[in-house]
Design a protein around this motif. Structure first.
Motif, PDB file in Angstrom:
ATOM      1  N   VAL A  13     -16.681 111.429   8.050  1.00  0.00           N
ATOM      2  CA  VAL A  13     -16.561 110.041   8.499  1.00  0.00           C
ATOM      3  C   VAL A  13     -17.041 109.905   9.940  1.00  0.00           C
ATOM      4  O   VAL A  13     -17.766 108.959  10.280  1.00  0.00           O
ATOM      5  CB  VAL A  13     -15.113 109.540   8.344  1.00  0.00           C
ATOM      6  N   GLY A  14     -16.676 110.847  10.793  1.00  0.00           N
ATOM      7  CA  GLY A  14     -17.121 110.810  12.184  1.00  0.00           C
ATOM      8  C   GLY A  14     -18.628 110.929  12.304  1.00  0.00           C
ATOM      9  O   GLY A  14     -19.264 110.184  13.054  1.00  0.00           O
ATOM     10  N   PHE A  15     -19.221 111.855  11.546  1.00  0.00           N
ATOM     11  CA  PHE A  15     -20.667 112.057  11.618  1.00  0.00           C
ATOM     12  C   PHE A  15     -21.424 110.838  11.100  1.00  0.00           C
ATOM     13  O   PHE A  15     -22.345 110.338  11.761  1.00  0.00           O
ATOM     14  CB  PHE A  15     -21.084 113.297  10.827  1.00  0.00           C
ATOM     15  N   VAL A  16     -21.047 110.351   9.925  1.00  0.00           N
ATOM     16  CA  VAL A  16     -21.754 109.215   9.340  1.00  0.00           C
ATOM     17  C   VAL A  16     -21.569 107.961  10.195  1.00  0.00           C
ATOM     18  O   VAL A  16     -22.520 107.217  10.440  1.00  0.00           O
ATOM     19  CB  VAL A  16     -21.304 108.978   7.883  1.00  0.00           C
ATOM     20  N   GLY A  17     -20.348 107.738  10.668  1.00  0.00           N
ATOM     21  CA  GLY A  17     -20.100 106.581  11.524  1.00  0.00           C
ATOM     22  C   GLY A  17     -20.906 106.642  12.808  1.00  0.00           C
ATOM     23  O   GLY A  17     -21.507 105.651  13.230  1.00  0.00           O
ATOM     24  N   ALA A  19     -23.711 108.363  13.291  1.00  0.00           N
ATOM     25  CA  ALA A  19     -25.128 108.246  12.973  1.00  0.00           C
ATOM     26  C   ALA A  19     -25.512 106.785  12.727  1.00  0.00           C
ATOM     27  O   ALA A  19     -26.569 106.330  13.168  1.00  0.00           O
ATOM     28  CB  ALA A  19     -25.476 109.100  11.756  1.00  0.00           C
ATOM     29  N   LEU A  20     -24.643 106.059  12.047  1.00  0.00           N
ATOM     30  CA  LEU A  20     -24.920 104.636  11.819  1.00  0.00           C
ATOM     31  C   LEU A  20     -24.904 103.856  13.130  1.00  0.00           C
ATOM     32  O   LEU A  20     -25.739 102.967  13.342  1.00  0.00           O
ATOM     33  CB  LEU A  20     -23.905 104.045  10.844  1.00  0.00           C
ATOM     34  N   LEU A  21     -23.967 104.190  13.991  1.00  0.00           N
ATOM     35  CA  LEU A  21     -23.925 103.526  15.293  1.00  0.00           C
ATOM     36  C   LEU A  21     -25.194 103.827  16.092  1.00  0.00           C
ATOM     37  O   LEU A  21     -25.798 102.929  16.680  1.00  0.00           O
ATOM     38  CB  LEU A  21     -22.682 103.960  16.069  1.00  0.00           C
ATOM     39  N   GLY A  22     -25.627 105.084  16.084  1.00  0.00           N
ATOM     40  CA  GLY A  22     -26.874 105.452  16.759  1.00  0.00           C
ATOM     41  C   GLY A  22     -28.074 104.746  16.154  1.00  0.00           C
ATOM     42  O   GLY A  22     -28.981 104.308  16.869  1.00  0.00           O
ATOM     43  N   PHE A  23     -28.084 104.623  14.833  1.00  0.00           N
ATOM     44  CA  PHE A  23     -29.171 103.916  14.150  1.00  0.00           C
ATOM     45  C   PHE A  23     -29.239 102.465  14.601  1.00  0.00           C
ATOM     46  O   PHE A  23     -30.312 101.963  14.935  1.00  0.00           O
ATOM     47  CB  PHE A  23     -28.959 103.998  12.630  1.00  0.00           C
ATOM     48  N   TRP A  24     -28.088 101.786  14.638  1.00  0.00           N
ATOM     49  CA  TRP A  24     -28.087 100.363  15.015  1.00  0.00           C
ATOM     50  C   TRP A  24     -28.380 100.159  16.495  1.00  0.00           C
ATOM     51  O   TRP A  24     -29.012  99.177  16.870  1.00  0.00           O
ATOM     52  CB  TRP A  24     -26.779  99.696  14.597  1.00  0.00           C
ATOM     53  N   ILE A  25     -27.942 101.073  17.334  1.00  0.00           N
ATOM     54  CA  ILE A  25     -28.309 100.978  18.751  1.00  0.00           C
ATOM     55  C   ILE A  25     -29.825 101.146  18.894  1.00  0.00           C
ATOM     56  O   ILE A  25     -30.471 100.428  19.653  1.00  0.00           O
ATOM     57  CB  ILE A  25     -27.545 102.030  19.587  1.00  0.00           C
ATOM     58  N   GLY A  26     -30.384 102.074  18.142  1.00  0.00           N
ATOM     59  CA  GLY A  26     -31.838 102.255  18.153  1.00  0.00           C
ATOM     60  C   GLY A  26     -32.566 101.008  17.686  1.00  0.00           C
ATOM     61  O   GLY A  26     -33.585 100.618  18.261  1.00  0.00           O
ATOM     62  N   ILE A  43     -39.535 108.646  16.325  1.00  0.00           N
ATOM     63  CA  ILE A  43     -38.861 109.783  16.968  1.00  0.00           C
ATOM     64  C   ILE A  43     -37.654 109.306  17.771  1.00  0.00           C
ATOM     65  O   ILE A  43     -36.580 109.922  17.735  1.00  0.00           O
ATOM     66  CB  ILE A  43     -39.837 110.571  17.869  1.00  0.00           C
ATOM     67  N   GLY A  44     -37.799 108.199  18.498  1.00  0.00           N
ATOM     68  CA  GLY A  44     -36.667 107.653  19.249  1.00  0.00           C
ATOM     69  C   GLY A  44     -35.509 107.283  18.339  1.00  0.00           C
ATOM     70  O   GLY A  44     -34.347 107.550  18.647  1.00  0.00           O
ATOM     71  N   GLY A  45     -35.802 106.686  17.198  1.00  0.00           N
ATOM     72  CA  GLY A  45     -34.757 106.336  16.245  1.00  0.00           C
ATOM     73  C   GLY A  45     -34.069 107.559  15.675  1.00  0.00           C
ATOM     74  O   GLY A  45     -32.843 107.588  15.523  1.00  0.00           O
ATOM     75  N   ILE A  46     -34.853 108.582  15.353  1.00  0.00           N
ATOM     76  CA  ILE A  46     -34.282 109.825  14.811  1.00  0.00           C
ATOM     77  C   ILE A  46     -33.383 110.489  15.848  1.00  0.00           C
ATOM     78  O   ILE A  46     -32.289 110.963  15.531  1.00  0.00           O
ATOM     79  CB  ILE A  46     -35.412 110.774  14.354  1.00  0.00           C
ATOM     80  N   VAL A  47     -33.829 110.524  17.091  1.00  0.00           N
ATOM     81  CA  VAL A  47     -33.042 111.143  18.162  1.00  0.00           C
ATOM     82  C   VAL A  47     -31.722 110.400  18.355  1.00  0.00           C
ATOM     83  O   VAL A  47     -30.649 111.023  18.449  1.00  0.00           O
ATOM     84  CB  VAL A  47     -33.850 111.196  19.478  1.00  0.00           C
ATOM     85  N   LEU A  48     -31.777 109.070  18.398  1.00  0.00           N
ATOM     86  CA  LEU A  48     -30.542 108.303  18.586  1.00  0.00           C
ATOM     87  C   LEU A  48     -29.580 108.463  17.415  1.00  0.00           C
ATOM     88  O   LEU A  48     -28.364 108.564  17.615  1.00  0.00           O
ATOM     89  CB  LEU A  48     -30.854 106.832  18.823  1.00  0.00           C
ATOM     90  N   ALA A  49     -30.091 108.499  16.192  1.00  0.00           N
ATOM     91  CA  ALA A  49     -29.225 108.705  15.026  1.00  0.00           C
ATOM     92  C   ALA A  49     -28.592 110.103  15.081  1.00  0.00           C
ATOM     93  O   ALA A  49     -27.404 110.266  14.790  1.00  0.00           O
ATOM     94  CB  ALA A  49     -30.013 108.513  13.740  1.00  0.00           C
ATOM     95  N   LEU A  51     -28.075 111.998  17.823  1.00  0.00           N
ATOM     96  CA  LEU A  51     -27.092 112.046  18.919  1.00  0.00           C
ATOM     97  C   LEU A  51     -25.819 111.295  18.540  1.00  0.00           C
ATOM     98  O   LEU A  51     -24.713 111.748  18.849  1.00  0.00           O
ATOM     99  CB  LEU A  51     -27.696 111.450  20.189  1.00  0.00           C
ATOM    100  N   GLY A  52     -25.981 110.163  17.870  1.00  0.00           N
ATOM    101  CA  GLY A  52     -24.811 109.406  17.417  1.00  0.00           C
ATOM    102  C   GLY A  52     -23.980 110.193  16.420  1.00  0.00           C
ATOM    103  O   GLY A  52     -22.750 110.207  16.485  1.00  0.00           O
ATOM    104  N   GLY A  53     -24.639 110.864  15.492  1.00  0.00           N
ATOM    105  CA  GLY A  53     -23.924 111.678  14.509  1.00  0.00           C
ATOM    106  C   GLY A  53     -23.161 112.818  15.160  1.00  0.00           C
ATOM    107  O   GLY A  53     -22.000 113.081  14.830  1.00  0.00           O
ATOM    108  N   GLY A  54     -23.796 113.495  16.096  1.00  0.00           N
ATOM    109  CA  GLY A  54     -23.123 114.584  16.813  1.00  0.00           C
ATOM    110  C   GLY A  54     -21.957 114.087  17.641  1.00  0.00           C
ATOM    111  O   GLY A  54     -20.886 114.711  17.667  1.00  0.00           O
TER     112      GLY A  54
END
Length: 71
Positions: A13-17, A19-26, A43-49, A51-54
């Motif tokens: 749940v933490g990882f997916v949440g 990653a989704l937050l990073g995706f939407w910020i991107g 690449i910027g979108g992948i990096v943000l997703a 980092l958000g997942g981690g």
């Protein structure tokens, strides 16, 4: 409930949440993780997703440790 099951579910749940937050910020910043090819936007979108997942995973683990200490 089984300790390992709780650990796995909270990590997921933490990882997916995160990653989704990073995706939407991107998306808000103009990055498109699904853009064709591997351009700067993709690449910027992948990096943000990633980092958000981690970050979400680490937050879930922190909160689980904190809850264990308080119990």
């Amino acid at each position: 409930m089984n300790k390992l099951l709780v650990e796995g579910l909270t990590d997921a749940v933490g990882f997916v949440g995160g990653a989704l937050l990073g995706f939407w910020i991107g998306r808000l910043l103009g990055f498109d993780i699904f853009a064709a090819g591997y351009g700067n936007s993709s690449i910027g979108g992948i990096v943000l997703a990633g980092l958000g997942g981690g970050a979400g995973l680490q937050l879930a683990r922190y909160l689980r440790r904190k809850a264990r200490k308080e119990a």
